[in-house]
Write a protein that holds these residues in place. Structure first.
Motif, PDB file in Angstrom:
ATOM      1  N   ASP B   7       8.975   1.024  -4.365  1.00 36.11           N
ATOM      2  CA  ASP B   7       9.660  -0.065  -5.049  1.00 36.11           C
ATOM      3  C   ASP B   7      10.009  -1.131  -4.025  1.00 36.11           C
ATOM      4  O   ASP B   7      10.694  -0.848  -3.050  1.00 36.11           O
ATOM      5  CB  ASP B   7      10.938   0.470  -5.716  1.00 36.11           C
ATOM      6  CG  ASP B   7      11.620  -0.582  -6.579  1.00 36.11           C
ATOM      7  OD1 ASP B   7      12.376  -0.185  -7.481  1.00 36.11           O
ATOM      8  OD2 ASP B   7      11.407  -1.790  -6.355  1.00 36.11           O
ATOM      9  N   PRO B   8       9.552  -2.376  -4.226  1.00 35.83           N
ATOM     10  CA  PRO B   8       9.777  -3.412  -3.210  1.00 35.83           C
ATOM     11  C   PRO B   8      11.214  -3.919  -3.123  1.00 35.83           C
ATOM     12  O   PRO B   8      11.585  -4.577  -2.153  1.00 35.83           O
ATOM     13  CB  PRO B   8       8.845  -4.538  -3.640  1.00 35.83           C
ATOM     14  CG  PRO B   8       8.689  -4.342  -5.108  1.00 35.83           C
ATOM     15  CD  PRO B   8       8.750  -2.864  -5.349  1.00 35.83           C
ATOM     16  N   GLY B   9      12.038  -3.588  -4.139  1.00 40.03           N
ATOM     17  CA  GLY B   9      13.403  -4.111  -4.139  1.00 40.03           C
ATOM     18  C   GLY B   9      13.401  -5.594  -4.490  1.00 40.03           C
ATOM     19  O   GLY B   9      12.529  -6.020  -5.247  1.00 40.03           O
ATOM     20  N   PRO B  10      14.321  -6.410  -3.975  1.00 36.70           N
ATOM     21  CA  PRO B  10      15.301  -6.017  -2.963  1.00 36.70           C
ATOM     22  C   PRO B  10      16.415  -5.148  -3.528  1.00 36.70           C
ATOM     23  O   PRO B  10      16.704  -5.188  -4.708  1.00 36.70           O
ATOM     24  CB  PRO B  10      15.832  -7.351  -2.462  1.00 36.70           C
ATOM     25  CG  PRO B  10      15.662  -8.285  -3.610  1.00 36.70           C
ATOM     26  CD  PRO B  10      14.453  -7.833  -4.352  1.00 36.70           C
ATOM     27  N   PHE B  98      -3.201   6.739   8.325  1.00 35.29           N
ATOM     28  CA  PHE B  98      -1.940   6.821   7.607  1.00 35.29           C
ATOM     29  C   PHE B  98      -1.861   5.695   6.598  1.00 35.29           C
ATOM     30  O   PHE B  98      -2.353   4.596   6.836  1.00 35.29           O
ATOM     31  CB  PHE B  98      -0.769   6.761   8.587  1.00 35.29           C
ATOM     32  CG  PHE B  98      -0.551   8.059   9.309  1.00 35.29           C
ATOM     33  CD1 PHE B  98      -1.333   8.407  10.399  1.00 35.29           C
ATOM     34  CD2 PHE B  98       0.407   8.950   8.883  1.00 35.29           C
ATOM     35  CE1 PHE B  98      -1.154   9.616  11.055  1.00 35.29           C
ATOM     36  CE2 PHE B  98       0.601  10.159   9.524  1.00 35.29           C
ATOM     37  CZ  PHE B  98      -0.175  10.493  10.617  1.00 35.29           C
ATOM     38  N   TYR B  99      -1.222   6.008   5.484  1.00 36.41           N
ATOM     39  CA  TYR B  99      -1.097   5.055   4.396  1.00 36.41           C
ATOM     40  C   TYR B  99       0.350   4.616   4.294  1.00 36.41           C
ATOM     41  O   TYR B  99       1.261   5.451   4.319  1.00 36.41           O
ATOM     42  CB  TYR B  99      -1.522   5.698   3.067  1.00 36.41           C
ATOM     43  CG  TYR B  99      -2.958   6.130   3.037  1.00 36.41           C
ATOM     44  CD1 TYR B  99      -3.353   7.373   3.551  1.00 36.41           C
ATOM     45  CD2 TYR B  99      -3.943   5.297   2.503  1.00 36.41           C
ATOM     46  CE1 TYR B  99      -4.677   7.768   3.522  1.00 36.41           C
ATOM     47  CE2 TYR B  99      -5.267   5.693   2.474  1.00 36.41           C
ATOM     48  CZ  TYR B  99      -5.633   6.930   2.987  1.00 36.41           C
ATOM     49  OH  TYR B  99      -6.931   7.327   2.969  1.00 36.41           O
ATOM     50  N   PHE B 100       0.543   3.310   4.144  1.00 38.67           N
ATOM     51  CA  PHE B 100       1.884   2.751   4.079  1.00 38.67           C
ATOM     52  C   PHE B 100       2.226   2.320   2.660  1.00 38.67           C
ATOM     53  O   PHE B 100       1.348   1.854   1.903  1.00 38.67           O
ATOM     54  CB  PHE B 100       1.999   1.540   5.005  1.00 38.67           C
ATOM     55  CG  PHE B 100       2.269   1.897   6.433  1.00 38.67           C
ATOM     56  CD1 PHE B 100       1.263   2.414   7.236  1.00 38.67           C
ATOM     57  CD2 PHE B 100       3.525   1.731   6.976  1.00 38.67           C
ATOM     58  CE1 PHE B 100       1.506   2.762   8.560  1.00 38.67           C
ATOM     59  CE2 PHE B 100       3.790   2.073   8.303  1.00 38.67           C
ATOM     60  CZ  PHE B 100       2.775   2.584   9.089  1.00 38.67           C
ATOM     61  N   GLY B 101       3.511   2.451   2.336  1.00 33.22           N
ATOM     62  CA  GLY B 101       4.025   1.816   1.137  1.00 33.22           C
ATOM     63  C   GLY B 101       4.229   0.336   1.394  1.00 33.22           C
ATOM     64  O   GLY B 101       4.130  -0.127   2.542  1.00 33.22           O
ATOM     65  N   SER B 102       4.536  -0.386   0.357  1.00 29.81           N
ATOM     66  CA  SER B 102       4.686  -1.843   0.487  1.00 29.81           C
ATOM     67  C   SER B 102       6.032  -2.243   1.088  1.00 29.81           C
ATOM     68  O   SER B 102       6.218  -3.393   1.460  1.00 29.81           O
ATOM     69  CB  SER B 102       4.507  -2.510  -0.881  1.00 29.81           C
ATOM     70  OG  SER B 102       5.397  -1.933  -1.802  1.00 29.81           O
ATOM     71  N   GLY B 103       6.957  -1.268   1.206  1.00 27.34           N
ATOM     72  CA  GLY B 103       8.250  -1.568   1.819  1.00 27.34           C
ATOM     73  C   GLY B 103       9.311  -1.913   0.796  1.00 27.34           C
ATOM     74  O   GLY B 103       9.016  -2.566  -0.207  1.00 27.34           O
ATOM     75  N   THR B 104      10.538  -1.446   1.044  1.00 28.59           N
ATOM     76  CA  THR B 104      11.701  -1.798   0.229  1.00 28.59           C
ATOM     77  C   THR B 104      12.656  -2.607   1.093  1.00 28.59           C
ATOM     78  O   THR B 104      13.070  -2.157   2.162  1.00 28.59           O
ATOM     79  CB  THR B 104      12.438  -0.548  -0.285  1.00 28.59           C
ATOM     80  OG1 THR B 104      11.568   0.214  -1.106  1.00 28.59           O
ATOM     81  CG2 THR B 104      13.674  -0.952  -1.096  1.00 28.59           C
ATOM     82  N   LYS B 105      12.983  -3.789   0.611  1.00 24.76           N
ATOM     83  CA  LYS B 105      13.901  -4.651   1.356  1.00 24.76           C
ATOM     84  C   LYS B 105      15.339  -4.276   1.006  1.00 24.76           C
ATOM     85  O   LYS B 105      15.722  -4.269  -0.160  1.00 24.76           O
ATOM     86  CB  LYS B 105      13.643  -6.114   1.012  1.00 24.76           C
ATOM     87  CG  LYS B 105      14.360  -7.092   1.919  1.00 24.76           C
ATOM     88  CD  LYS B 105      13.840  -8.500   1.721  1.00 24.76           C
ATOM     89  CE  LYS B 105      14.509  -9.469   2.691  1.00 24.76           C
ATOM     90  NZ  LYS B 105      14.006 -10.830   2.548  1.00 24.76           N
ATOM     91  N   LEU B 106      16.112  -3.929   2.008  1.00 23.76           N
ATOM     92  CA  LEU B 106      17.503  -3.508   1.824  1.00 23.76           C
ATOM     93  C   LEU B 106      18.435  -4.550   2.417  1.00 23.76           C
ATOM     94  O   LEU B 106      18.241  -5.005   3.537  1.00 23.76           O
ATOM     95  CB  LEU B 106      17.743  -2.155   2.518  1.00 23.76           C
ATOM     96  CG  LEU B 106      19.191  -1.674   2.588  1.00 23.76           C
ATOM     97  CD1 LEU B 106      19.721  -1.353   1.192  1.00 23.76           C
ATOM     98  CD2 LEU B 106      19.311  -0.451   3.507  1.00 23.76           C
ATOM     99  N   ASN B 107      19.467  -4.883   1.636  1.00 25.21           N
ATOM    100  CA  ASN B 107      20.508  -5.787   2.122  1.00 25.21           C
ATOM    101  C   ASN B 107      21.848  -5.071   1.976  1.00 25.21           C
ATOM    102  O   ASN B 107      22.242  -4.707   0.859  1.00 25.21           O
ATOM    103  CB  ASN B 107      20.499  -7.095   1.327  1.00 25.21           C
ATOM    104  CG  ASN B 107      21.566  -8.062   1.802  1.00 25.21           C
ATOM    105  OD1 ASN B 107      21.888  -8.121   2.991  1.00 25.21           O
ATOM    106  ND2 ASN B 107      22.129  -8.830   0.885  1.00 25.21           N
ATOM    107  N   VAL B 108      22.537  -4.875   3.082  1.00 21.51           N
ATOM    108  CA  VAL B 108      23.862  -4.245   3.057  1.00 21.51           C
ATOM    109  C   VAL B 108      24.893  -5.341   3.282  1.00 21.51           C
ATOM    110  O   VAL B 108      24.928  -5.967   4.348  1.00 21.51           O
ATOM    111  CB  VAL B 108      23.997  -3.155   4.130  1.00 21.51           C
ATOM    112  CG1 VAL B 108      25.383  -2.505   4.047  1.00 21.51           C
ATOM    113  CG2 VAL B 108      22.898  -2.106   3.980  1.00 21.51           C
ATOM    114  N   LYS B 109      25.708  -5.561   2.260  1.00 20.40           N
ATOM    115  CA  LYS B 109      26.678  -6.666   2.320  1.00 20.40           C
ATOM    116  C   LYS B 109      27.977  -6.213   2.979  1.00 20.40           C
ATOM    117  O   LYS B 109      28.496  -5.159   2.627  1.00 20.40           O
ATOM    118  CB  LYS B 109      26.964  -7.170   0.912  1.00 20.40           C
ATOM    119  CG  LYS B 109      25.741  -7.743   0.207  1.00 20.40           C
ATOM    120  CD  LYS B 109      26.046  -8.061  -1.248  1.00 20.40           C
ATOM    121  CE  LYS B 109      26.275  -6.810  -2.055  1.00 20.40           C
ATOM    122  NZ  LYS B 109      26.457  -7.079  -3.506  1.00 20.40           N
ATOM    123  N   PRO B 110      28.508  -7.034   3.909  1.00 21.62           N
ATOM    124  CA  PRO B 110      29.784  -6.645   4.558  1.00 21.62           C
ATOM    125  C   PRO B 110      30.935  -6.651   3.549  1.00 21.62           C
ATOM    126  O   PRO B 110      30.901  -7.377   2.561  1.00 21.62           O
ATOM    127  CB  PRO B 110      29.991  -7.721   5.622  1.00 21.62           C
ATOM    128  CG  PRO B 110      28.729  -8.488   5.706  1.00 21.62           C
ATOM    129  CD  PRO B 110      27.958  -8.281   4.432  1.00 21.62           C
TER     130      PRO B 110
END
Lengths: 117, 110
Positions: B7-10, B98-110
Protein backbone atom coordinates in the motif's frame (compact mmCIF):
# COMPACT_ATOMS: atom_id res chain seq x y z
CA UNK A 1 30.85 0.61 9.74
CA UNK A 2 31.50 -0.73 6.23
CA UNK A 3 29.33 0.76 3.51
CA UNK A 4 28.72 0.65 -0.20
CA UNK A 5 29.95 3.74 -2.01
CA UNK A 6 28.97 5.03 -5.44
CA UNK A 7 30.38 7.65 -7.78
CA UNK A 8 29.43 10.05 -9.15
CA UNK A 9 26.48 11.17 -7.06
CA UNK A 10 24.97 12.92 -10.09
CA UNK A 11 25.72 12.41 -13.77
CA UNK A 12 24.26 14.47 -16.57
CA UNK A 13 24.70 13.15 -20.10
CA UNK A 14 23.31 13.68 -23.55
CA UNK A 15 21.16 11.10 -25.27
CA UNK A 16 23.27 8.58 -27.16
CA UNK A 17 26.33 9.01 -24.95
CA UNK A 18 27.93 6.24 -22.95
CA UNK A 19 28.03 6.44 -19.16
CA UNK A 20 29.80 4.37 -16.56
CA UNK A 21 28.50 4.27 -13.02
CA UNK A 22 30.90 3.10 -10.36
CA UNK A 23 30.42 1.27 -7.10
CA UNK A 24 32.70 -0.03 -4.37
CA UNK A 25 30.87 -2.84 -2.55
CA UNK A 26 31.57 -3.81 1.05
CA UNK A 27 34.95 -5.49 1.04
CA UNK A 28 34.06 -9.04 2.13
CA UNK A 29 30.89 -9.20 0.03
CA UNK A 30 30.72 -11.51 -2.94
CA UNK A 31 27.31 -10.84 -4.53
CA UNK A 32 26.71 -7.53 -6.27
CA UNK A 33 23.61 -5.93 -7.69
CA UNK A 34 22.41 -2.97 -9.66
CA UNK A 35 18.94 -1.57 -9.22
CA UNK A 36 17.28 1.50 -10.60
CA UNK A 37 14.51 3.73 -9.34
CA UNK A 38 12.73 6.12 -11.66
CA UNK A 39 11.49 9.14 -9.72
CA UNK A 40 8.35 8.25 -7.79
CA UNK A 41 8.44 4.60 -8.79
CA UNK A 42 9.55 1.36 -7.20
CA UNK A 43 13.08 0.03 -6.93
CA UNK A 44 13.63 -2.28 -9.93
CA UNK A 45 16.14 -5.08 -10.17
CA UNK A 46 18.58 -4.82 -13.10
CA UNK A 47 21.27 -7.45 -12.59
CA UNK A 48 23.09 -9.61 -10.07
CA UNK A 49 26.75 -10.59 -10.36
CA UNK A 50 28.76 -13.31 -8.66
CA UNK A 51 32.10 -14.89 -9.32
CA UNK A 52 32.80 -12.56 -12.23
CA UNK A 53 29.69 -13.35 -14.15
CA UNK A 54 26.06 -12.30 -14.34
CA UNK A 55 23.82 -14.48 -12.16
CA UNK A 56 20.53 -13.05 -13.29
CA UNK A 57 19.28 -10.05 -15.23
CA UNK A 58 15.91 -8.45 -15.74
CA UNK A 59 14.21 -7.62 -19.02
CA UNK A 60 15.32 -4.02 -18.50
CA UNK A 61 18.97 -5.11 -18.71
CA UNK A 62 19.23 -5.31 -22.49
CA UNK A 63 22.27 -5.15 -24.77
CA UNK A 64 22.78 -1.48 -23.94
CA UNK A 65 23.78 -2.42 -20.41
CA UNK A 66 26.85 -4.22 -19.19
CA UNK A 67 28.53 -4.83 -15.84
CA UNK A 68 32.10 -5.42 -14.92
CA UNK A 69 34.32 -5.97 -11.93
CA UNK A 70 37.53 -4.52 -13.36
CA UNK A 71 39.58 -5.03 -10.19
CA UNK A 72 39.17 -6.36 -6.66
CA UNK A 73 37.15 -3.45 -5.38
CA UNK A 74 35.12 -1.73 -8.12
CA UNK A 75 31.88 -2.84 -9.74
CA UNK A 76 30.65 -0.85 -12.72
CA UNK A 77 27.48 -0.45 -14.75
CA UNK A 78 27.89 0.79 -18.31
CA UNK A 79 25.09 2.12 -20.45
CA UNK A 80 26.33 2.22 -24.03
CA UNK A 81 23.94 4.63 -25.68
CA UNK A 82 21.75 6.42 -23.17
CA UNK A 83 18.09 7.14 -23.79
CA UNK A 84 15.85 9.70 -22.13
CA UNK A 85 14.06 6.90 -20.29
CA UNK A 86 17.33 5.83 -18.64
CA UNK A 87 17.05 8.88 -16.36
CA UNK A 88 16.75 7.43 -12.86
CA UNK A 89 18.57 6.79 -9.60
CA UNK A 90 20.88 3.82 -9.95
CA UNK A 91 21.68 1.91 -6.80
CA UNK A 92 24.45 -0.58 -6.26
CA UNK A 93 24.00 -3.19 -3.53
CA UNK A 94 26.05 -6.03 -2.16
CA UNK A 95 25.57 -9.06 0.05
CA UNK A 96 28.01 -11.34 1.76
CA UNK A 97 26.93 -14.73 0.40
CA UNK A 98 27.57 -17.92 2.34
CA UNK A 99 25.82 -20.48 4.53
CA UNK A 100 24.73 -18.05 7.24
CA UNK A 101 21.16 -16.86 6.98
CA UNK A 102 22.14 -13.20 7.38
CA UNK A 103 24.51 -13.52 4.41
CA UNK A 104 21.45 -12.64 2.31
CA UNK A 105 21.21 -9.13 3.76
CA UNK A 106 21.59 -6.59 0.96
CA UNK A 107 23.24 -3.26 1.65
CA UNK A 108 22.66 -0.37 -0.69
CA UNK A 109 24.84 2.53 -1.73
CA UNK A 110 23.61 6.12 -1.79
CA UNK A 111 22.89 6.00 -5.51
CA UNK A 112 23.89 7.85 -8.67
CA UNK A 113 21.30 10.17 -10.14
CA UNK A 114 21.53 9.87 -13.92
CA UNK A 115 19.94 12.61 -15.99
CA UNK A 116 19.80 12.09 -19.75
CA UNK A 117 19.02 15.23 -21.75
CA UNK B 1 -0.28 -10.47 -10.87
CA UNK B 2 2.48 -8.40 -9.32
CA UNK B 3 5.14 -10.24 -7.35
CA UNK B 4 4.93 -7.88 -4.37
CA UNK B 5 2.10 -5.56 -3.40
CA UNK B 6 2.45 -2.73 -0.91
CA UNK B 7 0.00 0.00 0.00
CA UNK B 8 1.64 3.27 -1.09
CA UNK B 9 -0.04 5.34 1.63
CA UNK B 10 0.64 8.01 2.64
CA UNK B 11 0.17 6.96 6.23
CA UNK B 12 -0.01 9.76 8.75
CA UNK B 13 0.17 9.05 12.50
CA UNK B 14 0.78 11.07 15.67
CA UNK B 15 4.08 10.77 17.49
CA UNK B 16 4.09 7.78 19.85
CA UNK B 17 1.64 5.72 17.80
CA UNK B 18 2.21 2.11 16.77
CA UNK B 19 2.64 1.86 13.01
CA UNK B 20 1.83 -1.23 10.99
CA UNK B 21 3.24 -1.59 7.47
CA UNK B 22 2.39 -4.55 5.28
CA UNK B 23 3.23 -6.34 2.06
CA UNK B 24 1.65 -9.27 0.30
CA UNK B 25 3.34 -11.46 -2.26
CA UNK B 26 2.43 -14.15 -4.73
CA UNK B 27 5.50 -16.39 -4.97
CA UNK B 28 5.41 -19.10 -2.30
CA UNK B 29 9.12 -19.80 -2.89
CA UNK B 30 10.14 -16.49 -1.28
CA UNK B 31 11.90 -17.08 2.01
CA UNK B 32 14.17 -14.07 2.50
CA UNK B 33 12.39 -10.91 3.56
CA UNK B 34 13.78 -7.44 4.20
CA UNK B 35 12.46 -4.06 5.22
CA UNK B 36 14.21 -0.88 4.14
CA UNK B 37 13.75 2.75 5.06
CA UNK B 38 14.33 5.30 2.32
CA UNK B 39 14.55 9.03 2.74
CA UNK B 40 13.87 11.23 -0.26
CA UNK B 41 16.54 10.85 -2.97
CA UNK B 42 18.68 8.58 -0.76
CA UNK B 43 19.60 4.92 -0.91
CA UNK B 44 17.48 2.31 0.89
CA UNK B 45 18.73 1.61 4.41
CA UNK B 46 18.33 -1.96 5.66
CA UNK B 47 16.16 -2.08 8.79
CA UNK B 48 15.17 -5.69 9.32
CA UNK B 49 15.91 -9.04 7.75
CA UNK B 50 13.88 -12.19 8.34
CA UNK B 51 14.31 -15.69 7.04
CA UNK B 52 11.20 -17.82 6.46
CA UNK B 53 8.27 -17.46 8.89
CA UNK B 54 8.27 -15.95 12.35
CA UNK B 55 8.97 -12.75 14.20
CA UNK B 56 12.09 -10.70 14.69
CA UNK B 57 12.47 -7.78 17.04
CA UNK B 58 15.08 -5.02 17.05
CA UNK B 59 14.49 -2.11 19.38
CA UNK B 60 11.25 -0.39 18.39
CA UNK B 61 10.93 -2.47 15.21
CA UNK B 62 9.28 -5.89 14.83
CA UNK B 63 9.13 -7.81 11.56
CA UNK B 64 6.62 -10.62 11.07
CA UNK B 65 6.35 -13.13 8.26
CA UNK B 66 3.30 -15.30 7.68
CA UNK B 67 4.21 -17.56 4.78
CA UNK B 68 0.88 -19.38 4.84
CA UNK B 69 -0.87 -16.09 4.04
CA UNK B 70 2.02 -14.69 1.97
CA UNK B 71 1.96 -11.61 4.16
CA UNK B 72 4.71 -9.70 5.91
CA UNK B 73 4.50 -6.84 8.38
CA UNK B 74 6.73 -4.27 10.00
CA UNK B 75 5.61 -2.74 13.30
CA UNK B 76 7.13 0.45 14.67
CA UNK B 77 6.45 1.16 18.33
CA UNK B 78 6.59 4.63 19.87
CA UNK B 79 6.93 6.21 16.44
CA UNK B 80 9.03 9.36 16.18
CA UNK B 81 9.04 12.21 13.64
CA UNK B 82 12.46 10.93 12.53
CA UNK B 83 10.73 7.72 11.40
CA UNK B 84 9.03 9.73 8.65
CA UNK B 85 10.26 8.14 5.43
CA UNK B 86 9.22 5.65 2.77
CA UNK B 87 9.34 2.02 3.89
CA UNK B 88 10.11 -0.64 1.32
CA UNK B 89 9.65 -4.36 1.61
CA UNK B 90 11.87 -6.65 -0.44
CA UNK B 91 11.95 -10.41 -0.82
CA UNK B 92 13.40 -13.28 -2.80
CA UNK B 93 14.08 -16.99 -2.87
CA UNK B 94 17.80 -16.92 -3.57
CA UNK B 95 20.75 -14.58 -3.85
CA UNK B 96 20.11 -13.78 -7.50
CA UNK B 97 17.13 -11.47 -7.47
CA UNK B 98 15.03 -9.56 -4.99
CA UNK B 99 11.65 -8.02 -5.57
CA UNK B 100 10.64 -4.72 -4.04
CA UNK B 101 7.28 -3.33 -3.07
CA UNK B 102 6.37 0.14 -4.24
CA UNK B 103 6.95 1.60 -0.76
CA UNK B 104 4.67 3.10 1.90
CA UNK B 105 5.21 6.74 2.74
CA UNK B 106 4.97 7.33 6.50
CA UNK B 107 4.55 10.70 8.16
CA UNK B 108 4.84 10.89 11.96
CA UNK B 109 3.44 14.17 13.22
CA UNK B 110 4.99 15.78 16.33
Amino acid sequence: EPEVTQTPSHQVTQMGQEVILRCVPISNHLYFYWYRQILGQKVEFLVSFYNNEISEKSEIFDDQFSVERPDGSNFTLKIRSTKLEDSAMYFCASSEYGPRIDAYEQYFGPGTRLTVT
Amino acid sequence: QKEVEQDPGPLSVPEGAIVSLNCTYSNSAFQYFMWYRQYSRKGPELLMYTYSSGNKEDGRFTAQVDKSSKYISLFIRDSQPSDSATYLCAMGDNFNKFYFGSGTKLNVKP
